[in-house]
Design a protein around this motif. Structure first.
Motif, short mmCIF file in Angstrom:
data_model
loop_
_atom_site.label_atom_id
_atom_site.label_comp_id
_atom_site.label_asym_id
_atom_site.label_seq_id
_atom_site.Cartn_x
_atom_site.Cartn_y
_atom_site.Cartn_z
N ASP A 32 -1.00 -1.48 10.41
CA ASP A 32 0.39 -0.85 11.06
C ASP A 32 0.79 0.46 10.54
O ASP A 32 1.01 1.20 11.41
N ASP A 33 0.65 0.82 9.13
CA ASP A 33 1.27 1.93 8.67
C ASP A 33 0.25 2.27 7.45
O ASP A 33 0.74 2.45 6.40
N PRO A 34 -0.93 2.78 7.74
CA PRO A 34 -1.88 3.23 6.83
C PRO A 34 -1.53 4.42 5.87
O PRO A 34 -1.55 4.64 4.82
N ASP A 35 -0.78 5.28 6.58
CA ASP A 35 -0.57 6.66 6.19
C ASP A 35 0.96 6.38 5.27
O ASP A 35 1.05 7.32 4.15
N GLY A 36 1.56 5.54 5.62
CA GLY A 36 2.95 5.40 4.81
C GLY A 36 2.60 4.86 3.46
O GLY A 36 3.29 5.30 2.45
N ASP A 37 1.61 4.05 3.47
CA ASP A 37 1.28 3.40 2.07
C ASP A 37 0.75 4.56 1.11
O ASP A 37 1.02 4.55 -0.10
N ALA A 38 -0.11 5.30 1.58
CA ALA A 38 -0.66 6.64 0.77
C ALA A 38 0.33 7.28 0.49
O ALA A 38 0.59 7.96 -0.57
N GLU A 39 1.39 7.73 1.40
CA GLU A 39 2.40 8.84 0.81
C GLU A 39 3.61 8.12 -0.01
O GLU A 39 4.14 8.82 -0.92
N ASP A 44 8.20 9.88 -6.11
CA ASP A 44 8.52 9.32 -7.66
C ASP A 44 9.83 8.41 -7.31
O ASP A 44 10.62 8.39 -8.40
N ASP A 45 9.94 7.84 -6.42
CA ASP A 45 11.04 7.05 -5.99
C ASP A 45 11.05 6.07 -7.26
O ASP A 45 10.10 5.26 -7.52
N ASP A 46 12.24 5.60 -7.86
CA ASP A 46 12.42 4.68 -8.74
C ASP A 46 12.73 3.32 -8.33
O ASP A 46 12.88 2.12 -8.68
N PHE A 47 13.26 3.44 -7.04
CA PHE A 47 13.78 2.28 -6.24
C PHE A 47 12.77 1.32 -5.63
O PHE A 47 12.04 1.74 -5.22
N PRO A 48 12.86 0.26 -6.00
CA PRO A 48 11.84 -0.89 -5.32
C PRO A 48 11.79 -0.98 -3.85
O PRO A 48 13.13 -0.70 -3.24
N LEU A 49 10.82 -0.77 -3.13
CA LEU A 49 10.91 -0.79 -1.58
C LEU A 49 11.22 -2.31 -0.99
O LEU A 49 10.80 -3.27 -1.77
N THR A 50 11.84 -2.29 -0.16
CA THR A 50 12.22 -3.33 0.59
C THR A 50 11.51 -4.05 1.52
O THR A 50 10.88 -3.07 2.30
#
Length: 50
Positions: A32-39, A44-50
């Motif tokens: 679905d989103d292979p480029d998004g995972d690499a970026e 440097d975001d400290d917030f966990p992804l939801t």
């Protein structure tokens, strides 16, 4: 000639297994989103992804 009687069905089974695995990967969202995972890995975001 006898080896072809074994090799052709084995090749068909392996091909169908590979096709079924590819269809499963498509339906489960693996591509679905292979480029998004690499970026996201480089940010440097400290917030966990939801």
């Amino acid at each position: 000639m006898n080896s072809l009687l074994w090799l052709i069905p084995i090749a068909l089974v392996l091909g169908l297994t590979a096709l079924a695995t590819f269809v499963w990967a498509l339906r489960s969202g693996q591509f679905d989103d292979p480029d998004g995972d690499a970026e996201r890995m480089l940010s440097d975001d400290d917030f966990p992804l939801t």
